[in-house]
Design an enzyme around this catalytic site. Structure first.
Site, PDB file in Angstrom:
ATOM      1  N   LYS A   1      15.085  33.535  18.204  1.00  0.00           N
ATOM      2  CA  LYS A   1      15.787  33.390  19.493  1.00  0.00           C
ATOM      3  C   LYS A   1      16.595  34.589  19.934  1.00  0.00           C
ATOM      4  CE  LYS A   1      17.150  29.777  21.256  1.00  0.00           C
ATOM      5  NZ  LYS A   1      18.105  28.760  21.623  1.00  0.00           N
TER       6      LYS A   1
ATOM      7  N   THR B   1      12.159  27.420  46.977  1.00  0.00           N
ATOM      8  CA  THR B   1      13.078  26.440  47.564  1.00  0.00           C
ATOM      9  C   THR B   1      12.914  25.197  46.694  1.00  0.00           C
ATOM     10  OG1 THR B   1      11.480  25.477  49.082  1.00  0.00           O
ATOM     11  CG2 THR B   1      12.720  27.354  49.917  1.00  0.00           C
ATOM     12  N   HIS B   2      13.978  24.487  46.479  1.00  0.00           N
ATOM     13  CA  HIS B   2      13.973  23.321  45.563  1.00  0.00           C
ATOM     14  C   HIS B   2      13.497  23.724  44.173  1.00  0.00           C
ATOM     15  CE1 HIS B   2      14.131  20.801  49.260  1.00  0.00           C
ATOM     16  NE2 HIS B   2      13.314  21.735  49.715  1.00  0.00           N
TER      17      HIS B   2
ATOM     18  N   SER C   1      20.428  33.559  17.269  1.00  0.00           N
ATOM     19  CA  SER C   1      20.848  32.248  16.795  1.00  0.00           C
ATOM     20  C   SER C   1      21.119  32.351  15.297  1.00  0.00           C
ATOM     21  CB  SER C   1      19.722  31.251  17.072  1.00  0.00           C
ATOM     22  OG  SER C   1      19.757  30.203  16.142  1.00  0.00           O
TER      23      SER C   1
ATOM     24  N   GLU D   1      25.562  32.830  30.474  1.00  0.00           N
ATOM     25  CA  GLU D   1      26.033  31.465  30.189  1.00  0.00           C
ATOM     26  C   GLU D   1      27.554  31.416  30.206  1.00  0.00           C
ATOM     27  OE1 GLU D   1      23.133  29.171  27.227  1.00  0.00           O
ATOM     28  OE2 GLU D   1      23.654  31.148  26.489  1.00  0.00           O
TER      29      GLU D   1
END
Ligand code: ARG
Length: 468
Positions: free
Chosen positions: A291, A163-164, A285, A298
């Site tokens: 990467k 949570t949060h 990348s 996304e």
């Protein structure tokens, strides 16, 4: 000019006009570049209309037959890529009519008897959207299926629940994945409900006021599979609620896909490392050789913008319009087409991503649930069961946690003597309660993460998805 639309002249409404349209205005006015997508629905609608004109003795059997053959020929031309609308056709309705007249001569001119482009375009769009809604529903079902498969194999995989975005309590990974199955079910229910209002036939409302020609609206509606017909001809040609509702339902689908995407992106980060992205759904990348980027989630997250924007665009487009048809409505199509394509693409991409684009890192998930204070609530619950009021128990555990953090210890590292210093009611059995497995197993309230509860949910979803 795009979409294979070429220049040329012909106008379905040209006789009243003495001068030609300015070429820029002609292009500005036209929808043929995009409404050509409605070709099948336009032909389906016209064939039903022709059958009705025949059965109502408005045209002869022979005429109806020839018109139907002509329309099917145009459909084939479009499938073969030889149907060539021109800019001057303005839209798909005129383009088909022009071609029909070219094929049949004056008989082709009888097709438009007792209808207008206003009821025609509304019919086409509803037919088109109804088909797309059914496809979207199947894609949502496929996504639910793969989530369920993943959940079934991860009932006993534990992960931190948040949570949060702070670690809160450990949960079963299956429980987490099933939350998305629930969300998608609501999306499916919602879109089915929207479909009911898409499935009302405006055909026969004509331009706005109905027609003096003795048509039979129920017949065309029935042939086209509509549930009912609009009762009010003005409403029939000016209602775009169904498009707005569809866009709103689509926006929520995107919200859910985006939330899942966001989690996947986080989980794939070095910091979480809960999942590894496989090569089939991630990209590298151009600069940094180490990467692996989560482009798919996304993009899904990013594509929310256009779907929400399309909803806003439609609401704004409709809000100031007097009854009945206004040309503003032409703006509905690109918006709906874009929303449909985006939602369909995102559902498919997410399904593939879950199917083969990611692997859960079980060792890392295990390490995560073993190394935090997410069992603190369970100590408090333990004390409550020994008769300590919850608020006092909460305070006691707070002190324990503070002390542990100071000494760089976890709750499981404390000995019974150390525990007893905080509260003498604590016995040895507390230590067994604190393993993540026990903590999860204990949350047996309805809808909770306990294995017996989640197993139950899995089997209910299995039955439910098998039946639809
Ligand atoms: N292309 C138009 C549209 O998309 C078809 C209806 C045109 N009707 C009219 N009265 N100009 O809305």
């Amino acid at each position: 000019m795009s979409s294979g639309v070429t220049g040329g002249s012909s106008k379905g409404w040209s006789d009243r006009f003495e001068k030609k349209l300015h070429p820029i205005i002609e292009k500005f006015n036209a929808s043929i570049f995009f409404d050509v997508q409605l070709i099948h629905e336009d032909i389906d609608g016209s064939i039903a209309h022709v059958h009705m004109l025949r059965d109502s003795q408005i045209i002869s059997q022979q005429e109806a037959h020839q018109i139907e053959v002509g329309l099917e020929k145009i459909r084939n031309e479009s499938l073969e890529g030889t149907f060539n609308p021109i800019l001057a056709d303005e839209d798909i309705h005129f383009a088909i009519e022009r071609r029909l007249i070219a094929l049949l001569g004056p008989l082709g001119k009888k097709l438009h008897t007792g209808r207008s482009r206003n009821d025609q375009v509304g019919t086409d769009l509803r037919l088109w959207l109804r088909r797309r809604i059914d496809e979207i529903d199947i894609k949502m079902y496929n996504l639910q299926q793969i989530l369920l498969v993943k959940a079934e194999s991860n009932l006993y995989t534990l992960m931190p629940g948040y949570t949060h975005l702070q670690r809160a309590q450990p949960i079963s990974l299956a429980h987490h994945l099933l939350a998305y199955v629930e969300m998608i079910q609501r999306d499916r229910d919602r879109i089915k409900d929207v479909r009911k209002r898409v499935n009302i036939c405006p055909l026969g409302a004509a331009a706005l006021a109905g027609t003096a020609i003795p048509i039979n609206r129920k017949q065309t509606a029935l042939e086209l599979g509509f549930e009912s017909i609009y009762s009010n001809s003005l409403d029939a040609v000016s209602d775009r609620d169904f498009a707005v509702e569809f866009s709103a339902a689509s926006s929520l689908i995107m919200v859910h896909l985006s939330r899942l995407s966001e989690e996947i992106i986080l989980w794939a980060s070095e910091e979480f490392s809960f999942i590894r992205l496989t090569d089939s759904c991630s990209t590298g990348s151009s600069l940094m050789p180490q990467k692996k980027n989560p482009d798919v989630p996304e993009l899904i997250r990013g594509k929310c913008g256009r779907v929400f924007g399309n909803l806003q665009g439609l609401l704004t487009m409709v809000k100031g319009l007097p009854l009945a048809y206004n040309k503003d409505f032409q703006e509905d199509k690109e918006s709906i087409f874009d929303t449909v394509r985006t939602v369909q693409d995102c559902l498919e991409a997410m399904t593939i991503l879950l199917e083969e684009g990611l692997e859960f890192s079980l060792s890392r998930l295990n390490e995560a649930v073993e190394s935090d204070f997410s069992n603190a609530t369970d100590v408090a619950d333990y004390l409550v069961q020994k008769g300590v009021p919850f608020r006092d128990a909460y305070q006691i555990v707070g002190q324990v946690v503070t002390n542990c953090i100071k000494d760089d210890l976890l709750l499981k590292d404390l000995s019974l003597e150390q525990w007893k210093k905080f509260n003498p009611l604590i016995e040895k059995d507390l230590l067994d309660h604190l393993t993540p497995y026990e903590v999860v197993a204990s949350r047996t309230s309805e809808g909770g993460t306990a294995f017996i509860r989640v197993r139950d949910q899995l089997s209910q979803w299995n039955t439910r998805l098998r039946s639809n």
